[in-house]
Each structure stands twice: as C-alpha cells, then as structure tokens.
Design an enzyme around this catalytic site. Structure first.
Site, mmCIF file in Angstrom:
data_model
loop_
_atom_site.group_PDB
_atom_site.id
_atom_site.type_symbol
_atom_site.label_atom_id
_atom_site.label_comp_id
_atom_site.label_asym_id
_atom_site.label_seq_id
_atom_site.Cartn_x
_atom_site.Cartn_y
_atom_site.Cartn_z
ATOM 1 N N TRP A 24 0.816 -1.215 0.000
ATOM 2 C CA TRP A 24 0.000 0.000 0.000
ATOM 3 C C TRP A 24 0.848 1.264 0.000
ATOM 4 O O TRP A 24 0.342 2.341 -0.320
ATOM 5 C CB TRP A 24 -0.976 -0.001 1.172
ATOM 6 C CG TRP A 24 -0.380 -0.342 2.509
ATOM 7 C CD1 TRP A 24 0.128 0.522 3.426
ATOM 8 C CD2 TRP A 24 -0.254 -1.659 3.086
ATOM 9 N NE1 TRP A 24 0.570 -0.162 4.541
ATOM 10 C CE2 TRP A 24 0.345 -1.501 4.359
ATOM 11 C CE3 TRP A 24 -0.585 -2.939 2.654
ATOM 12 C CZ2 TRP A 24 0.619 -2.582 5.203
ATOM 13 C CZ3 TRP A 24 -0.317 -4.012 3.491
ATOM 14 C CH2 TRP A 24 0.279 -3.839 4.737
ATOM 15 N N GLU A 37 -5.480 0.486 6.087
ATOM 16 C CA GLU A 37 -5.648 0.995 7.454
ATOM 17 C C GLU A 37 -6.768 0.273 8.193
ATOM 18 O O GLU A 37 -6.654 -0.017 9.382
ATOM 19 C CB GLU A 37 -5.902 2.508 7.439
ATOM 20 C CG GLU A 37 -4.694 3.346 7.065
ATOM 21 C CD GLU A 37 -3.548 3.240 8.057
ATOM 22 O OE1 GLU A 37 -3.763 2.757 9.187
ATOM 23 O OE2 GLU A 37 -2.426 3.634 7.702
ATOM 24 N N GLN A 42 -6.267 -3.741 14.836
ATOM 25 C CA GLN A 42 -6.280 -4.976 15.633
ATOM 26 C C GLN A 42 -5.534 -6.135 14.965
ATOM 27 O O GLN A 42 -5.699 -7.285 15.370
ATOM 28 C CB GLN A 42 -7.728 -5.424 15.918
ATOM 29 C CG GLN A 42 -8.632 -4.362 16.493
ATOM 30 C CD GLN A 42 -8.300 -3.986 17.916
ATOM 31 O OE1 GLN A 42 -7.700 -4.757 18.638
ATOM 32 N NE2 GLN A 42 -8.670 -2.789 18.324
ATOM 33 N N THR A 43 -4.734 -5.857 13.923
ATOM 34 C CA THR A 43 -4.082 -6.940 13.187
ATOM 35 C C THR A 43 -2.642 -6.549 12.845
ATOM 36 O O THR A 43 -2.377 -5.414 12.464
ATOM 37 C CB THR A 43 -4.846 -7.249 11.876
ATOM 38 O OG1 THR A 43 -6.247 -7.378 12.161
ATOM 39 C CG2 THR A 43 -4.357 -8.534 11.238
ATOM 40 N N LEU A 80 -9.179 -12.498 9.379
ATOM 41 C CA LEU A 80 -8.764 -11.199 9.920
ATOM 42 C C LEU A 80 -9.541 -10.833 11.184
ATOM 43 O O LEU A 80 -9.086 -10.036 11.990
ATOM 44 C CB LEU A 80 -8.972 -10.095 8.875
ATOM 45 C CG LEU A 80 -7.887 -9.947 7.813
ATOM 46 C CD1 LEU A 80 -8.339 -8.983 6.724
ATOM 47 C CD2 LEU A 80 -6.583 -9.467 8.429
ATOM 48 N N GLY A 81 -10.735 -11.416 11.335
ATOM 49 C CA GLY A 81 -11.539 -11.128 12.516
ATOM 50 C C GLY A 81 -12.163 -9.739 12.482
ATOM 51 O O GLY A 81 -12.004 -8.988 11.524
ATOM 52 N N TYR A 82 -12.917 -9.407 13.553
ATOM 53 C CA TYR A 82 -13.597 -8.113 13.639
ATOM 54 C C TYR A 82 -14.315 -7.816 12.326
ATOM 55 O O TYR A 82 -14.047 -6.833 11.631
ATOM 56 C CB TYR A 82 -12.597 -7.000 13.979
ATOM 57 C CG TYR A 82 -11.887 -7.206 15.291
ATOM 58 C CD1 TYR A 82 -12.453 -6.791 16.495
ATOM 59 C CD2 TYR A 82 -10.640 -7.842 15.336
ATOM 60 C CE1 TYR A 82 -11.801 -6.997 17.705
ATOM 61 C CE2 TYR A 82 -9.990 -8.058 16.549
ATOM 62 C CZ TYR A 82 -10.568 -7.629 17.719
ATOM 63 O OH TYR A 82 -9.930 -7.832 18.907
ATOM 64 N N TYR A 120 -8.582 8.516 13.499
ATOM 65 C CA TYR A 120 -7.271 8.057 13.056
ATOM 66 C C TYR A 120 -7.271 7.727 11.564
ATOM 67 O O TYR A 120 -6.402 8.178 10.808
ATOM 68 C CB TYR A 120 -6.800 6.826 13.845
ATOM 69 C CG TYR A 120 -5.661 6.144 13.140
ATOM 70 C CD1 TYR A 120 -4.397 6.707 13.136
ATOM 71 C CD2 TYR A 120 -5.869 4.973 12.399
ATOM 72 C CE1 TYR A 120 -3.352 6.128 12.419
ATOM 73 C CE2 TYR A 120 -4.842 4.390 11.690
ATOM 74 C CZ TYR A 120 -3.583 4.975 11.701
ATOM 75 O OH TYR A 120 -2.570 4.418 10.974
ATOM 76 N N ASP A 138 -2.486 6.973 16.313
ATOM 77 C CA ASP A 138 -2.857 5.612 16.722
ATOM 78 C C ASP A 138 -2.084 5.234 17.976
ATOM 79 O O ASP A 138 -1.397 6.069 18.580
ATOM 80 C CB ASP A 138 -2.619 4.616 15.580
ATOM 81 C CG ASP A 138 -1.135 4.419 15.274
ATOM 82 O OD1 ASP A 138 -0.283 5.173 15.816
ATOM 83 O OD2 ASP A 138 -0.811 3.510 14.479
ATOM 84 N N THR A 295 -12.453 -9.837 22.607
ATOM 85 C CA THR A 295 -12.112 -8.709 23.480
ATOM 86 C C THR A 295 -12.653 -8.891 24.888
ATOM 87 O O THR A 295 -11.939 -8.699 25.872
ATOM 88 C CB THR A 295 -12.656 -7.392 22.887
ATOM 89 O OG1 THR A 295 -12.190 -7.265 21.538
ATOM 90 C CG2 THR A 295 -12.179 -6.204 23.700
#
Length: 347
Positions: A24, A37, A42-43, A80-82, A120, A138, A295
């Site tokens: 990127w 981003e 969280q990764t 990746l989750g979330y 952010y 961040d 979490t």
C-alpha cells in the site's frame, strides 16, 4: 507538550532509510490506504499482507467493493476477525458511489462522515493519500510521544494534545512522511511489548523517558477488564462427505457461518441437542479442544465429530463440501482448529 519540530529531520531521515516495503506504500492511493488501514486495526502488518493482496486483486476499485456480495466479502476477510470492519467498508463504498460520484473525498471532515472511518483512519487517508496536514494518532504514536515527553496521562486525555501538536508540525513538513515515520517508529523501535530498541531510535536524545530510564512506565496502562468465560460444544456433523454449517443470526459474529455449537460442556448435552435437532447419528467421536479469545469473551470449546446417514434435520443447516468450505463459506477464525480437523475428514 513541547514543540515537536525539533525531531522532524532526524525522524524523517530515519524513516526514508528504514521504512518497510509494503504494497500500500508502493501505490498510496486513497483506496489502497483506506483498505490497508482498516485491515491493520487490531491486526499485525505481517498478517495483513496476504489479505491485502488478495482483497485488492478481487476488489480493485471502490465500485467493485460497493457491488460485492456479502458472502464473497466475508470470505475475503476470513481470518482477519472483527468482521464489522469489512461490512463497514462495503457500506462506506456505497456511500462514496452514491454521494461522492465514486471518488473518495479529499477532506478530513467528509472522510470522517463515512461509515467505519474514525479520527485516526480519516487522518491517515487525508495525510498519506492527499498530503493534507491532518494528524493520524494511533497507539504507536501515543506510545512514542508519551515516552518522548514522559507523559503518563490516560490515552484519551493525551490524544487531543498530541493531535493538536502534530497538526502544527505538519504545516512545516511532509504530512505523509512525518505521520508514517511516527507510526513506523512505534512499530519497529518503540514497540509495546518488552524493552524497545532505544539505542537504535533516531530521536532517543530527545526522549525524556529514555533519559530517566523509565521507558517501560509509559504509556499509561488501563486495568484490563476480566473476560467472561463461555464453555461451548462444537458439532462437526458429517453426512455423505459434507459438513453441516449454520449462519449465526445475531450478537457476536452475526451473519457469519459457523459449525453448530451450543453453550454446554458435556457429551450428554451433545446427545440431547442432537435429539432436539432430530439428527440420528451413527458415531460420535472426540474432535479435540480449542480456545478463542475475543475482546470481552473467552470461548473454551470441545468439539465432536458426529457421523449421520441422512441430511434430515431441523437445525437450519446448509451442507458444505470440502471445496465449498474452503472457497465459499466464511467461518470466523474461532473455528479454525475445527475447520482444519473436519477438512481432513471430508477429503
């Protein structure tokens, strides 16, 4: 907080020599910065690389993202989750298509109005893609500057002042380079776990925490909330080389596919649930145990392989082949251990 302008030259020179080569960054368009981003929340960067490459290959433009099916989108995001991050990407892409003629707005305020984009992310896109003097604060940036000034205020209190000071500095330097340099310093040198590489830090001569030998005392650490523990039984129901899947309707992991599971922890409860689903099984065997930490919740899971001879059930299942499990249905990483076990059974 003192003037940050004194660290600009040393920090940006270090960054230009040491910045990681990331896809990127090679093509820092607003779309590419936005996707990266959101993925990076969280990764870890190393984990994101392969997902980013696959995502951009499959959905190279905002229009592709706006029109993608949720099933395909979640499959691209699997691991990746979330998952709300992915859902919000699509919602924001639709907003961009409908309200901004398919072009990501080059305004911090307009970026902030898009679904899933917070302060952010808006600052990162504005500064990196458009060169605007907007702060991107961040956890990395808060950590670096809290140590630089030995400031142990809570992150919420500190963040506003950091953003204000950075915006002032960005009037006199390249916003993209400076913001990325601060983030990169936090990721590679001034990291959170263990002793940072202070002697390799290009701004350690300005660092108050380093001078006072108190680096590990910063930033302020909030007390961790205790997670709720849930014991679950996971059903690997196999029939004629297919496995049963169920779509979670609400709450945690809503609208994602999963192996049927219940809040319970004994084999007797397993058999009772199978009876309620009207599933006549020929064999039950232990599939092993797994743990997954969210979490606020921690799942302790016991899996069972259930072999049946017919697809008859009232559990609202779909029956997936090994190929469909691999390519079509998105399962959360919470079930990764059981997915690997069952994939072998389906070969």
């Amino acid at each position: 907080m003192e003037d940050l302008i004194k660290i600009v030259t040393d920090l940006t020179t270090w960054y230009e020599k040491n910045a990681r080569q990331l896809a990127w960054r090679e093509n820092p368009s607003a779309y590419h910065i936005w996707i990266s981003e959101i993925m990076l929340q969280q990764t870890r960067v190393e984990a994101v690389k392969q997902y980013y490459a696959r995502f951009i290959e499959e959905l190279p433009t905002i229009e592709h993202l706006a029109n993608v099916s949720e099933e395909k989108l979640l499959k691209l995001w699997q691991g990746l989750g979330y998952y709300n991050r992915a859902k919000n990407l699509k919602k924001a892409a639709i907003e961009i298509m409908e309200q901004h003629n398919g072009i990501i707005p080059n305004s911090y305020e307009k970026l902030l109005s898009l679904k899933g984009i917070g302060e952010y992310t808006a600052g990162a896109i504005a500064s990196i893609a458009f060169g605007l003097p907007e702060a991107a604060v961040d956890g990395n940036v808060i950590r670096v500057l809290s140590r630089l000034y030995a400031d142990n205020r809570r992150s919420i209190e500190l963040k506003k002042e950091i953003a204000k000071n950075i915006k002032e500095v960005l009037q006199h330097t390249n916003p993209s380079i400076f913001n990325q340099a601060l983030m990169e310093l936090g990721a590679l040198i001034c990291f959170p776990n263990g002793m940072p590489k202070c002697k390799e830090c290009p701004i350690h001569t300005y660092c108050k925490a380093y001078a006072e030998n108190s680096v590990l005392e910063f930033p302020h650490k909030e007390p961790k909330k205790q997670r709720r523990l849930e014991n679950r039984i996971v059903f690997g129901i196999l029939c004629k080389n297919k496995v049963a899947l169920h779509k979670r309707e609400s709450g945690l992991l809503s609208n994602l596919w999963e192996f049927p599971n219940i809040l319970a922890n004994t084999e007797n409860e397993t058999k009772k649930q199978l009876l309620e689903w009207s599933i006549e099984y020929t064999e039950i065997k232990d599939m092993g145990k797994a743990k997954h930490i969210f979490t606020h919740i921690e799942w302790h899971m016991q899996g069972y392989i259930i072999k049946v001879e017919s697809f008859k059930n009232n559990g609202n299942f779909v029956w997936a082949t090994q190929e469909e499990l691999s390519k079509k249905y998105a399962l959360p990483s919470a079930f990764g251990f059981f997915e690997r076990k069952l994939s072998k059974e389906l070969i």
